[in-house]
Design an enzyme around this catalytic site. Structure first.
Site, mmCIF file in Angstrom:
data_model
loop_
_atom_site.group_PDB
_atom_site.id
_atom_site.type_symbol
_atom_site.label_atom_id
_atom_site.label_comp_id
_atom_site.label_asym_id
_atom_site.label_seq_id
_atom_site.Cartn_x
_atom_site.Cartn_y
_atom_site.Cartn_z
ATOM 1 N N GLY A 146 0.801 -1.211 0.000
ATOM 2 C CA GLY A 146 0.000 0.000 0.000
ATOM 3 C C GLY A 146 0.837 1.265 0.000
ATOM 4 O O GLY A 146 0.588 2.189 -0.776
ATOM 5 N N LEU A 205 -5.686 -5.144 -4.197
ATOM 6 C CA LEU A 205 -5.957 -4.231 -5.303
ATOM 7 C C LEU A 205 -6.650 -2.934 -4.904
ATOM 8 O O LEU A 205 -6.510 -1.923 -5.596
ATOM 9 C CB LEU A 205 -6.788 -4.950 -6.372
ATOM 10 C CG LEU A 205 -6.112 -6.171 -7.028
ATOM 11 C CD1 LEU A 205 -7.054 -6.812 -8.046
ATOM 12 C CD2 LEU A 205 -4.793 -5.790 -7.683
ATOM 13 N N ARG A 250 -5.987 -0.899 -2.556
ATOM 14 C CA ARG A 250 -5.066 0.130 -2.064
ATOM 15 C C ARG A 250 -3.699 0.089 -2.749
ATOM 16 O O ARG A 250 -2.964 1.080 -2.736
ATOM 17 C CB ARG A 250 -4.869 -0.012 -0.546
ATOM 18 C CG ARG A 250 -4.123 -1.284 -0.138
ATOM 19 C CD ARG A 250 -4.217 -1.566 1.348
ATOM 20 N NE ARG A 250 -3.459 -2.748 1.741
ATOM 21 C CZ ARG A 250 -3.851 -3.997 1.559
ATOM 22 N NH1 ARG A 250 -5.015 -4.237 0.960
ATOM 23 N NH2 ARG A 250 -3.115 -5.014 1.958
ATOM 24 N N ASP A 302 5.033 -3.530 6.671
ATOM 25 C CA ASP A 302 3.784 -3.597 7.426
ATOM 26 C C ASP A 302 3.889 -4.472 8.665
ATOM 27 O O ASP A 302 2.878 -4.966 9.158
ATOM 28 C CB ASP A 302 2.652 -4.115 6.527
ATOM 29 C CG ASP A 302 2.928 -5.528 6.004
ATOM 30 O OD1 ASP A 302 4.013 -6.073 6.282
ATOM 31 O OD2 ASP A 302 2.047 -6.080 5.314
ATOM 32 N N CYS A 343 -3.186 -4.968 8.790
ATOM 33 C CA CYS A 343 -4.224 -4.516 7.858
ATOM 34 C C CYS A 343 -5.216 -5.637 7.573
ATOM 35 O O CYS A 343 -6.406 -5.392 7.386
ATOM 36 C CB CYS A 343 -3.586 -4.040 6.550
ATOM 37 S SG CYS A 343 -2.709 -2.470 6.692
ATOM 38 N N CYS A 366 -9.219 -17.687 13.215
ATOM 39 C CA CYS A 366 -9.669 -16.344 12.872
ATOM 40 C C CYS A 366 -9.215 -16.085 11.434
ATOM 41 O O CYS A 366 -9.170 -17.021 10.633
ATOM 42 C CB CYS A 366 -9.124 -15.305 13.855
ATOM 43 S SG CYS A 366 -7.318 -15.209 13.900
#
Length: 378
Positions: A36, A66, A68, A125, A183, A336
């Site tokens: 990003g 896609l 961001r 990230d 994210c 999760c």
């Protein structure tokens, strides 16, 4: 002259001129991450005429990128990000030299990579990479411009040990694992990547050209919901130990692989229950007809997007009040999206006598990639 026409709008800036453009043309900038932030940073560096741009990223383009990561199109899905990003930059400006480094940045290759560049822009990230970049830049004697995004906000700063404080002065220790969602767990507004990426480029240009006052010893935070910026100043930490070598940053950040992680499908003995079970092992349990309870601790909207058959949906925030719906004596596998929330749920259940509880490594995202591709990734 083509060059003059291309760069005329920046050449006319006060204090920039031919000298500033020449500095950009001679600069060698290494960008960590083509996601990003990288998608916002890389095209601007190329368009402005930065002479040599390196791109470090070992990931491939995924459909979830896609919205961001605007360097890529749907037909790029599955292709290496660094390679596709490099191709885009060469199209944007054939005059610049672009190097794609498809290997994962590590303690083994960081110093060699950094030695070939004058400046690092860190758009990674995750915390292990941020600390690795900071330490490697310190040892290489070059500045690092770093940025981070989270949901509706982001931060930008400069780390330069030779001239001022570093990332380690601001954040001496990493956060506890699982306390800062990625994210993939928390989401991010695409425009935040654009804003923070633009700030990263501005700081890089200031360092290269000597124009303006770089964010050394300062951090700018952006809040998209409020539409505002704020600034935090900080100094060197007098108690910080100098960086002498690169270390194991996964372990430093508490993310080293669990010692008890296993591919075994045997969960019969509580004393041998692993902290995590791999997707392959879970598949073996299901195929073997083993009796166990599967618990999904994501939000309901996530379960509507994708789920594993047979799972009981109890969002993590509701688990303290609803754990009685589960059988403490039964083998329990919790999942999760990527494994962060399920690890927290595992620890919670184990604290109330769910001795045979474990977490699915990589979550449903890993299950989709490794076991059942029919399950949508998000």
């Amino acid at each position: 002259m083509a060059d003059l026409a291309r760069y005329s709008r920046q050449l006319m800036l006060p204090g920039f001129g031919a000298g500033g453009q020449a500095a950009l043309g001679s600069a060698r900038v290494l960008v960590i991450g083509a996601g990003g932030l990288g998608s916002a940073v890389l095209p601007q560096l190329a368009a402005m005429g930065v002479g040599t741009i390196g791109i470090v990223d070992d990931d491939v383009v995924d459909t979830t990128n896609l919205h961001r990561q605007t360097l890529y199109a749907p037909y790029d899905v599955g292709a290496p990000k660094a390679a596709r990003a490099a191709a885009r930059l060469r199209e944007l400006n054939p005059e610049v030299t672009v190097r794609a480094h498809l290997d994962r940045l590590s303690s083994a290759n960081a110093l060699e990579l950094f030695g070939a560049y004058d400046l690092v822009v860190d758009g990674s990230d995750n915390f292990p990479t941020r600390y690795l970049v900071d330490d490697a830049a310190t040892l290489a004697g070059i500045p690092s411009v770093w940025g981070a995004v989270h949901q509706f906000g982001g931060q930008v700063g400069i780390s330069w040990d030779a001239q001022g404080p570093t990332y380690r002065d601001l954040f001496p220790v990493p956060p506890e694992p699982g306390t800062v969602p990625s994210c993939a767990e928390a989401g991010v507004l695409p425009s935040v990547c654009a804003v923070v990426g633009g700030l990263l480029v501005s700081e890089a240009v200031k360092l290269i050209t000597g124009i303006g006052s770089p964010l050394l010893g300062r951090v700018v935070a952006y809040d998209a919901r409020g539409g505002g910026f704020r600034e935090l100043s900080y100094d060197r930490d007098p108690e910080r130990m100098p960086v002498g070598e690169l270390i194991d940053y996964e372990r430093f950040c508490g993310l080293a692989p669990a010692q008890e992680e296993t591919d075994s499908a045997d969960m019969a003995s509580p004393d041998d229950v692993p902290d995590e079970i791999t997707p392959a092992a879970l598949a073996a349990l299901r195929e073997g007809g083993e009796a166990f309870q599967l618990v999904d601790v994501r939000q309901p909207w996530e379960a509507e997007l994708a789920s594993i058959d047979g799972a009981v949906l109890i969002p993590l925030r509701d688990l303290p009040a609803r754990w009685q719906e589960l059988d403490p004596a039964a083998p329990t596998v919790i999942y999760c999206h990527s494994g962060v929330r399920s690890a927290q749920a595992r620890d919670l259940l184990r604290s109330i006598d769910f001795e045979n509880a474990t977490s699915l490594a990589g979550g449903i995202d890993a299950w989709s990639r490794e076991v059942d591709a029919s399950i949508p990734r998000y």
